[in-house]
Write a protein that holds these residues in place. Structure first.
Motif, PDB file in Angstrom:
ATOM      1  N   MET A   1     -20.165   8.178  -4.036  1.00  0.00           N
ATOM      2  CA  MET A   1     -19.010   7.320  -3.770  1.00  0.00           C
ATOM      3  C   MET A   1     -19.405   6.258  -2.755  1.00  0.00           C
ATOM      4  N   LEU A   2     -18.881   5.040  -2.939  1.00  0.00           N
ATOM      5  CA  LEU A   2     -19.222   3.958  -2.038  1.00  0.00           C
ATOM      6  C   LEU A   2     -18.449   4.101  -0.739  1.00  0.00           C
ATOM      7  N   ALA A   3     -19.173   3.886   0.357  1.00  0.00           N
ATOM      8  CA  ALA A   3     -18.491   3.849   1.645  1.00  0.00           C
ATOM      9  C   ALA A   3     -17.809   2.507   1.796  1.00  0.00           C
ATOM     10  N   THR A   4     -16.617   2.504   2.324  1.00  0.00           N
ATOM     11  CA  THR A   4     -15.882   1.240   2.448  1.00  0.00           C
ATOM     12  C   THR A   4     -15.249   1.119   3.818  1.00  0.00           C
ATOM     13  N   SER A   5     -14.933  -0.117   4.172  1.00  0.00           N
ATOM     14  CA  SER A   5     -14.139  -0.370   5.365  1.00  0.00           C
ATOM     15  C   SER A   5     -12.739  -0.722   4.904  1.00  0.00           C
ATOM     16  N   THR A   6     -11.731  -0.047   5.446  1.00  0.00           N
ATOM     17  CA  THR A   6     -10.361  -0.296   4.984  1.00  0.00           C
ATOM     18  C   THR A   6      -9.501  -0.953   6.051  1.00  0.00           C
ATOM     19  N   ARG A   7     -10.122  -1.394   7.163  1.00  0.00           N
ATOM     20  CA  ARG A   7      -9.334  -2.051   8.201  1.00  0.00           C
ATOM     21  C   ARG A   7      -8.963  -3.460   7.736  1.00  0.00           C
ATOM     22  N   PRO A   8      -7.686  -3.847   7.779  1.00  0.00           N
ATOM     23  CA  PRO A   8      -7.303  -5.168   7.282  1.00  0.00           C
ATOM     24  C   PRO A   8      -7.740  -6.282   8.220  1.00  0.00           C
ATOM     25  N   HIS A   9      -8.166  -7.384   7.628  1.00  0.00           N
ATOM     26  CA  HIS A   9      -8.395  -8.617   8.367  1.00  0.00           C
ATOM     27  C   HIS A   9      -7.022  -9.227   8.640  1.00  0.00           C
ATOM     28  N   VAL A  10      -6.937 -10.143   9.577  1.00  0.00           N
ATOM     29  CA  VAL A  10      -5.638 -10.631  10.039  1.00  0.00           C
ATOM     30  C   VAL A  10      -4.779 -11.173   8.916  1.00  0.00           C
ATOM     31  N   ALA A  11      -5.287 -12.119   8.137  1.00  0.00           N
ATOM     32  CA  ALA A  11      -4.410 -12.690   7.121  1.00  0.00           C
ATOM     33  C   ALA A  11      -5.194 -13.388   6.049  1.00  0.00           C
ATOM     34  N   GLY A  12      -4.662 -13.300   4.863  1.00  0.00           N
ATOM     35  CA  GLY A  12      -5.142 -14.100   3.759  1.00  0.00           C
ATOM     36  C   GLY A  12      -4.112 -15.167   3.470  1.00  0.00           C
ATOM     37  N   PRO A  13      -4.175 -15.837   2.307  1.00  0.00           N
ATOM     38  CA  PRO A  13      -3.183 -16.838   1.955  1.00  0.00           C
ATOM     39  C   PRO A  13      -1.787 -16.229   1.916  1.00  0.00           C
ATOM     40  N   ASN A  14      -0.813 -17.035   2.270  1.00  0.00           N
ATOM     41  CA  ASN A  14       0.590 -16.631   2.254  1.00  0.00           C
ATOM     42  C   ASN A  14       0.879 -15.490   3.219  1.00  0.00           C
ATOM     43  N   GLY A  15      -0.033 -15.296   4.231  1.00  0.00           N
ATOM     44  CA  GLY A  15       0.217 -14.290   5.240  1.00  0.00           C
ATOM     45  C   GLY A  15      -0.107 -12.875   4.812  1.00  0.00           C
ATOM     46  N   ARG A  16      -0.643 -12.667   3.607  1.00  0.00           N
ATOM     47  CA  ARG A  16      -0.952 -11.319   3.141  1.00  0.00           C
ATOM     48  C   ARG A  16      -2.210 -10.801   3.828  1.00  0.00           C
ATOM     49  N   ALA A  17      -2.219  -9.512   4.171  1.00  0.00           N
ATOM     50  CA  ALA A  17      -3.404  -8.905   4.775  1.00  0.00           C
ATOM     51  C   ALA A  17      -4.501  -8.775   3.738  1.00  0.00           C
ATOM     52  N   THR A  18      -5.747  -8.950   4.169  1.00  0.00           N
ATOM     53  CA  THR A  18      -6.902  -8.841   3.285  1.00  0.00           C
ATOM     54  C   THR A  18      -7.714  -7.617   3.685  1.00  0.00           C
ATOM     55  N   TYR A  19      -7.978  -6.716   2.753  1.00  0.00           N
ATOM     56  CA  TYR A  19      -8.749  -5.510   3.040  1.00  0.00           C
ATOM     57  C   TYR A  19     -10.206  -5.731   2.647  1.00  0.00           C
ATOM     58  N   HIS A  20     -11.109  -5.421   3.550  1.00  0.00           N
ATOM     59  CA  HIS A  20     -12.529  -5.667   3.340  1.00  0.00           C
ATOM     60  C   HIS A  20     -13.195  -4.398   2.824  1.00  0.00           C
ATOM     61  N   THR A  21     -13.347  -4.342   1.514  1.00  0.00           N
ATOM     62  CA  THR A  21     -14.033  -3.230   0.870  1.00  0.00           C
ATOM     63  C   THR A  21     -15.095  -3.800  -0.045  1.00  0.00           C
ATOM     64  N   VAL A  22     -16.075  -2.976  -0.417  1.00  0.00           N
ATOM     65  CA  VAL A  22     -17.090  -3.461  -1.344  1.00  0.00           C
ATOM     66  C   VAL A  22     -16.468  -3.757  -2.706  1.00  0.00           C
ATOM     67  N   THR A  23     -15.403  -3.057  -3.045  1.00  0.00           N
ATOM     68  CA  THR A  23     -14.715  -3.340  -4.312  1.00  0.00           C
ATOM     69  C   THR A  23     -14.097  -4.723  -4.286  1.00  0.00           C
ATOM     70  N   ALA A  24     -13.456  -5.073  -3.165  1.00  0.00           N
ATOM     71  CA  ALA A  24     -12.869  -6.409  -3.036  1.00  0.00           C
ATOM     72  C   ALA A  24     -13.951  -7.476  -2.977  1.00  0.00           C
ATOM     73  N   LEU A  25     -15.045  -7.173  -2.248  1.00  0.00           N
ATOM     74  CA  LEU A  25     -16.123  -8.148  -2.112  1.00  0.00           C
ATOM     75  C   LEU A  25     -16.791  -8.442  -3.451  1.00  0.00           C
ATOM     76  N   LYS A  26     -16.872  -7.442  -4.284  1.00  0.00           N
ATOM     77  CA  LYS A  26     -17.529  -7.585  -5.583  1.00  0.00           C
ATOM     78  C   LYS A  26     -16.839  -8.641  -6.453  1.00  0.00           C
ATOM     79  N   ARG A  27     -15.566  -8.894  -6.193  1.00  0.00           N
ATOM     80  CA  ARG A  27     -14.834  -9.878  -6.998  1.00  0.00           C
ATOM     81  C   ARG A  27     -15.355 -11.296  -6.801  1.00  0.00           C
ATOM     82  N   TRP A  28     -16.087 -11.515  -5.700  1.00  0.00           N
ATOM     83  CA  TRP A  28     -16.680 -12.836  -5.486  1.00  0.00           C
ATOM     84  C   TRP A  28     -17.887 -13.068  -6.393  1.00  0.00           C
ATOM     85  N   SER A  29     -18.516 -12.006  -6.854  1.00  0.00           N
ATOM     86  CA  SER A  29     -19.786 -12.128  -7.572  1.00  0.00           C
ATOM     87  C   SER A  29     -19.568 -12.316  -9.068  1.00  0.00           C
TER      88      SER A  29
END
Length: 541
Positions: free
Chosen positions: A1-29
């Motif tokens: 299982m992949l280790a992930t960080s689930t602490r939210p970054h302050v804000a994304g667009p429209n004020g939504r919190a952004t969670y920094h996980t490898v699953t979320a990061l993979k969407r950039w690739s």
């Protein structure tokens, strides 16, 4: 299982919190590849693509005028984007994708950066990222094919999407890259260093400033507390750029224009979009001197003692036939584009210590030729304040010894550059030669259909008086000899140009292959084309 960080970054667009996980990061690739666990990574290696890793072709400034170079780099000029937005142009690199993919685009890589990517691939605690501002929708497949042909296996292949994974909109390439880098650094929170390889000076500074502020905010506790400051090294890479084959480059730009114009005719273009056309600006028609002879002729320049060498520009590349386009009637008399004439140096002169020239005569003397100058002349060099047209004012010539009576061949050709302008209904080919529309009525006097047409020259004579002496054979009284058979061709020259929001450069290897192009572009193969480095009147000689 992949280790992930689930602490939210302050804000994304429209004020939504952004969670920094490898699953979320993979969407950039653009690559469907599992990313390494967060706990495994201590280093982040980021490689730019264009002219850092790969020698992407730039628009050739020996072909296009300066205004067109800027237009080609703009994403807004054509309906489907410009040079950096059309995958067909990148696909045309070398001999085209079908041949180049099989040989992994050999010779088109910065091999030093390739070796660094390979080391990064082997480093177990490093994540490697290919990062480019090229559009994801147009280029993801092509760039992955180019990288895989070289067996470069990146953890992430990231191109600029229309919107980011969290709905981000990007003002420019740097905005996109910084947003992605922020996500990578926050996700791989245990990474101690990040290295970025970049060729653009502006982007190098942008990355350095970004990480300075990023670390400052971390230390001030303004951002995610689990992330420690990171050691950021941005490596400035010498630009590694080339050109397409000149004929292939013109063909690809013509395709781009055709697609643009079709969209306009179909009613699919934004309101006010105008159709375009490739036009040529002819600076002069002359007997072009081969490059290997230019250096020998330049040796005839006798500079005064202590003359600043930076003030002198060496030319020695042509004998004037006519300034601007040559009327067909005159072109026919000299044998047409490609006709060959042999010359011999008979004298040298210096005009007001600011222009050096050689007087020449055809070999044999009976050879038919034409020149708007009273005497056929090679302008050898000029000072910064000199004008090539002053060669027509030279009266006194000094004979040369036999050792300097050089004989050389020449080819009738045009010093020209191409430009992209609005397509004009009813515009003749001859009218299209002139960018300045307001002068076209005056210039119609040069039209080959005008029996009194012809270009003025620099010595102030009336056109008819001058014409009596200009067309002649070995002397002013007789016109002898015959036409020459057209024979012309050699490769075009060096690179340069603009890329999106970058400035042009002066380096490059001119990788484009040879070959004869369409007849209207024949003089692009002139080995002296653009030698003076100007596209204005001073380039006439």
């Amino acid at each position: 299982m992949l280790a992930t960080s689930t602490r939210p970054h302050v804000a994304g667009p429209n004020g939504r919190a952004t969670y920094h996980t490898v699953t979320a990061l993979k969407r950039w690739s653009c690559d469907d590849k599992e990313l390494p666990p967060v706990s495994d990574i201590r280093a982040i290696h980021v490689f730019d693509f264009d002219n850092t890793l790969f020698a992407s072709p730039l628009p050739n400034k020996q072909i296009w005028n300066s205004a067109t170079l800027g237009q080609l780099g703009s994403p807004d000029m054509f309906v489907n984007g410009g040079w950096w937005h059309d995958a067909n142009i990148l696909s045309a690199t070398g001999e085209g994708i079908d041949k180049e993919e099989k040989r992994a685009w050999e010779g088109w890589w910065n091999e030093h950066i390739v070796s660094l990517v390979e080391l990064s691939m082997e480093q177990k605690d490093a994540i490697s990222v290919l990062l480019t501002g090229r559009g994801e929708s147009n280029f993801s497949d092509l760039i992955k094919r180019i990288a895989r042909s070289k067996k470069l296996n990146f953890d992430m292949v990231c191109l600029k999407p229309a919107t980011g994974p969290a709905g981000q909109r990007f003002k420019n390439t740097m905005d996109f890259k910084q947003e992605l880098l922020k996500d990578i650094v926050y996700t791989y929170k245990d990474a101690e260093e990040i290295r970025i390889y970049e060729d653009r000076v502006k982007h190098t500074k942008g990355f350095r400033d970004f990480f300075f502020e990023f670390n400052r905010d971390l230390m001030a506790g303004k951002t995610q507390p689990s992330r420690k400051p990171i050691i950021a090294e941005v490596i400035q890479v010498a630009e590694n750029a080339t050109q397409l084959d000149p004929v292939a480059e013109i063909a690809e730009i013509q395709k781009l224009i055709n697609a643009h114009n079709i969209q306009i005719k179909a009613g699919n273009a934004p309101p006010g979009t105008i159709p375009y056309q490739i036009k040529k600006t002819v600076f002069y028609t002359g007997y072009m001197i081969p490059a290997n002879m230019t250096e020998r002729l330049s040796s005839l320049v006798n500079l005064p003692a202590n003359a600043p060498k930076d003030d002198i520009r060496y030319l020695a590349n042509s004998i004037l036939i006519t300034p601007k386009p040559c009327p067909k009637s005159i072109l026919d008399k000299v044998g047409g584009i490609g006709a060959k004439v042999k010359w011999k140096v008979t004298g040298v002169s210096c005009f007001e210590n600011k222009l050096w020239a050689a007087r020449v005569e055809p070999v044999p003397k009976s050879t038919k030729f034409y020149s708007e100058n009273p005497i056929p002349t090679v302008v050898l060099a000029i000072r910064k304040n000199g004008r090539p047209a002053d060669a027509a004012r030279i009266v006194n010539w000094h004979p040369v010894p036999e050792s300097q009576a050089f004989e050389f061949d020449s080819v009738v050709g045009e010093k020209q550059m191409l430009r992209i302008e609005e397509e004009q209904a009813g515009e003749s080919e001859y009218e299209s030669y002139f960018p300045n529309k307001s002068n076209r009525k005056e210039r119609r006097s040069h039209d080959p259909n005008d029996r009194h047409g012809g270009a003025h020259h620099g010595n102030g004579r009336g056109r008819d008086d001058h014409r009596q002496n200009a067309y002649r054979g070995g002397n002013r009284d007789r016109g002898r000899g015959g036409n020459r058979n057209p024979s012309y061709g050699a490769r075009g020259g060096q690179r340069g140009g603009y890329r999106g929001d970058r400035g042009g450069g002066n380096r490059g290897r001119g990788r484009g292959g040879g070959g004869n192009g369409p007849s209207q572009y024949r003089s692009l193969d002139d080995p002296n084309n653009g030698q003076s480095g100007h596209d204005g009147p001073d380039a006439f000689y």
